[in-house]
Design a protein around this motif. Structure first.
Motif, PDB file in Angstrom:
ATOM      1  N   ASP A 246      23.667  26.713  27.172  1.00 25.08           N
ATOM      2  CA  ASP A 246      22.916  25.621  26.558  1.00 25.08           C
ATOM      3  C   ASP A 246      21.410  25.850  26.712  1.00 25.08           C
ATOM      4  N   ASN A 247      21.004  26.322  27.869  1.00 25.82           N
ATOM      5  CA  ASN A 247      19.581  26.557  28.112  1.00 25.82           C
ATOM      6  C   ASN A 247      19.061  27.684  27.220  1.00 25.82           C
ATOM      7  N   ASP A 248      19.857  28.732  27.081  1.00 26.32           N
ATOM      8  CA  ASP A 248      19.455  29.836  26.206  1.00 26.32           C
ATOM      9  C   ASP A 248      19.336  29.371  24.759  1.00 26.32           C
ATOM     10  N   GLU A 249      20.268  28.528  24.331  1.00 32.43           N
ATOM     11  CA  GLU A 249      20.215  28.037  22.955  1.00 32.43           C
ATOM     12  C   GLU A 249      18.943  27.210  22.727  1.00 32.43           C
ATOM     13  N   ALA A 250      18.584  26.418  23.695  1.00 31.74           N
ATOM     14  CA  ALA A 250      17.350  25.632  23.568  1.00 31.74           C
ATOM     15  C   ALA A 250      16.137  26.556  23.488  1.00 31.74           C
ATOM     16  N   ASN A 251      16.132  27.597  24.304  1.00 33.89           N
ATOM     17  CA  ASN A 251      15.005  28.538  24.290  1.00 33.89           C
ATOM     18  C   ASN A 251      14.985  29.360  23.020  1.00 33.89           C
ATOM     19  N   LEU A 252      16.171  29.759  22.543  1.00 33.22           N
ATOM     20  CA  LEU A 252      16.230  30.494  21.279  1.00 33.22           C
ATOM     21  C   LEU A 252      15.664  29.646  20.145  1.00 33.22           C
ATOM     22  N   ASN A 253      16.038  28.382  20.148  1.00 38.83           N
ATOM     23  CA  ASN A 253      15.516  27.500  19.107  1.00 38.83           C
ATOM     24  C   ASN A 253      13.985  27.417  19.185  1.00 38.83           C
ATOM     25  N   THR A 254      13.464  27.353  20.391  1.00 32.43           N
ATOM     26  CA  THR A 254      12.010  27.298  20.554  1.00 32.43           C
ATOM     27  C   THR A 254      11.363  28.570  19.995  1.00 32.43           C
ATOM     28  N   CYS A 255      11.939  29.712  20.303  1.00 32.55           N
ATOM     29  CA  CYS A 255      11.398  30.995  19.808  1.00 32.55           C
ATOM     30  C   CYS A 255      11.436  31.048  18.283  1.00 32.55           C
ATOM     31  N   VAL A 256      12.565  30.670  17.724  1.00 32.33           N
ATOM     32  CA  VAL A 256      12.713  30.728  16.263  1.00 32.33           C
ATOM     33  C   VAL A 256      11.776  29.724  15.601  1.00 32.33           C
ATOM     34  N   ASN A 257      11.694  28.540  16.181  1.00 25.40           N
ATOM     35  CA  ASN A 257      10.839  27.524  15.585  1.00 25.40           C
ATOM     36  C   ASN A 257       9.365  27.928  15.655  1.00 25.40           C
ATOM     37  N   THR A 258       8.984  28.590  16.743  1.00 20.33           N
ATOM     38  CA  THR A 258       7.610  29.086  16.848  1.00 20.33           C
ATOM     39  C   THR A 258       7.329  30.104  15.749  1.00 20.33           C
ATOM     40  N   LEU A 259       8.277  30.993  15.535  1.00 24.39           N
ATOM     41  CA  LEU A 259       8.146  31.988  14.460  1.00 24.39           C
ATOM     42  C   LEU A 259       7.950  31.301  13.109  1.00 24.39           C
ATOM     43  N   MET A 260       8.781  30.330  12.834  1.00 21.85           N
ATOM     44  CA  MET A 260       8.717  29.651  11.539  1.00 21.85           C
ATOM     45  C   MET A 260       7.432  28.835  11.402  1.00 21.85           C
ATOM     46  N   THR A 261       7.026  28.208  12.482  1.00 21.48           N
ATOM     47  CA  THR A 261       5.810  27.394  12.442  1.00 21.48           C
ATOM     48  C   THR A 261       4.580  28.272  12.214  1.00 21.48           C
ATOM     49  N   THR A 262       4.541  29.419  12.870  1.00 16.88           N
ATOM     50  CA  THR A 262       3.423  30.346  12.677  1.00 16.88           C
ATOM     51  C   THR A 262       3.294  30.765  11.222  1.00 16.88           C
ATOM     52  N   LEU A 263       4.419  30.911  10.563  1.00 20.79           N
ATOM     53  CA  LEU A 263       4.420  31.333   9.157  1.00 20.79           C
ATOM     54  C   LEU A 263       4.344  30.165   8.191  1.00 20.79           C
ATOM     55  N   GLY A 264       4.330  28.949   8.730  1.00 20.32           N
ATOM     56  CA  GLY A 264       4.223  27.769   7.883  1.00 20.32           C
ATOM     57  C   GLY A 264       5.485  27.427   7.136  1.00 20.32           C
ATOM     58  N   ILE A 265       6.631  27.855   7.627  1.00 15.82           N
ATOM     59  CA  ILE A 265       7.894  27.586   6.941  1.00 15.82           C
ATOM     60  C   ILE A 265       8.892  26.860   7.837  1.00 15.82           C
ATOM     61  N   ASN A 266       8.404  26.182   8.850  1.00 13.75           N
ATOM     62  CA  ASN A 266       9.307  25.448   9.722  1.00 13.75           C
ATOM     63  C   ASN A 266       9.807  24.182   9.038  1.00 13.75           C
ATOM     64  N   VAL A 267      10.991  23.758   9.416  1.00 18.15           N
ATOM     65  CA  VAL A 267      11.570  22.509   8.871  1.00 18.15           C
ATOM     66  C   VAL A 267      12.042  21.620  10.002  1.00 18.15           C
TER      67      VAL A 267
END
Lengths: 267, 73
Positions: A246-267
């Motif tokens: 569960d902790n890894d999934e939360a961290n993975l989501n943070t990593c992916v969301n950071t990637l998407m936010t940096t590119l301006g395509i987060n939802v």
């Protein structure tokens, strides 16, 4: 296209100098070297940071394959970020590739991965997709199926669900929409979980067979001898991984969301 | 949704065939078992001035999808 088994990249965030004097993580550089038509510096820097973030959270070694689906064309989107020489995607006709993601037409478009359930150990398998389209329906975003058993991750009537070997039942978790990182893990033949945006949505403990499908995973549809459940949802990132905590999934989501936010395509 | 309607021979000539390094033709059947091909705008741009450019000249027809059973209901 490729039949090489899963390989792990270097552990730890090491850097090498690129031709322009900038430093990239070694595994990011390997990806860039293979994906030679990828030249957008903003995308490369964001992807590099993603590799760094995965390693800082001890997640990179748990990834088996990952695809950055926002690179603008089938060739760039096809390379596996864990091992560019393995499991390169083959896209069917009908995809629209853009800097926001790859959008299948919902009628005939899918991608073949070459990855089979048998490539994982039976007790640890996970997959995830970052979707940017909120659409209900009988759609599969990652799936493999044969006449007896199937595995898929999808979203239907406000739920997302998975169906793993021998379990032809809806394993539902309440999801407000089909947006963000949807993730599925199987830890054993009697333990699996589904997540949305890093939040646990459902835990299932029904016993199931470990006999895998004979067909490779499809992105944007499910299928074996025939392809079905074509999805119309825009896909910005896809990954295959060890089953995570569960902790890894939360961290993975943070990593992916950071990637998407940096590119301006987060939802 | 409209798509390019193909004869069985036309479908057999392209099904699974790659038209660039990473993309292959995938045709699907409608509710009447007629074969259809759906091309994105980028697919169409790829096919111009290739041996498959004839596909861009074929007529489009309305596509009615087959009924898909939902195993979860």
């Amino acid at each position: 296209m490729y039949g090489v088994g899963f390989g792990y990249g270097a552990i730890g965030a090491t850097t090498v100098l690129s031709g322009g004097g900038s430093a990239y993580d070694a595994d990011a550089q390997s990806f860039f070297s293979a994906n030679s038509t990828l030249t957008d510096v903003t995308q490369k820097n964001a992807i590099n940071q993603f590799y760094v973030d995965l390693k800082a959270n001890s997640l990179y070694s748990k990834m088996r394959a990952m695809y950055f689906m926002f690179l603008g064309d089938a060739t760039k989107n096809s390379y596996n970020g864990v091992n560019p020489a393995a499991y390169q995607l083959s896209f069917s006709s009908g995809w629209t590739h853009s800097s926001s993601g790859a959008t299948p037409n919902g009628t005939s478009a899918y991608a073949s991965t070459g990855i089979k359930v048998s490539d994982f150990t039976n007790s640890s398998i996970g997959m995830g997709v970052y979707l940017r389209t909120n659409t209900d329906g009988l759609f599969c975003d990652i799936g493999t199926i044969d006449s007896l058993r199937f595995q898929l991750l999808s979203s239907f009537i406000g739920y997302h669900y998975c169906a793993l070997p021998d379990i032809n039942v809806l394993q539902n978790g309440v999801a407000a929409n089909s947006l963000g990182l949807l993730s599925l893990n199987r830890y054993s033949t009697s333990n699996r979980k589904t997540y949305q945006k890093g939040i646990l949505k459902h835990t299932a403990t029904e016993s199931m067979s470990s006999t895998p499908s004979n067909y490779d995973f499809k992105i944007g549809a499910s299928g074996g001898s025939s392809i079905t459940w074509y999805s119309p949802r825009q896909n910005a990132f896809t990954c295959f991984k060890n089953a995570m905590s569960d902790n890894d999934e939360a961290n993975l989501n943070t990593c992916v969301n950071t990637l998407m936010t940096t590119l301006g395509i987060n939802v | 949704m409209n798509g390019i309607k193909l004869t069985l021979e036309q479908k057999n000539a392209i099904q699974g065939v790659y038209f660039n390094e990473n993309t292959f033709f995938n045709c699907v059947q409608d509710i009447n078992n007629d074969w259809f091909l759906f091309l994105s705008e980028s697919d169409k741009a790829e096919l111009i001035n290739t041996e498959y450019s004839y596909l861009l000249l074929l007529a489009e027809f309305e596509y009615v999808p087959p009924i898909i059973e939902n195993p979860f209901l």
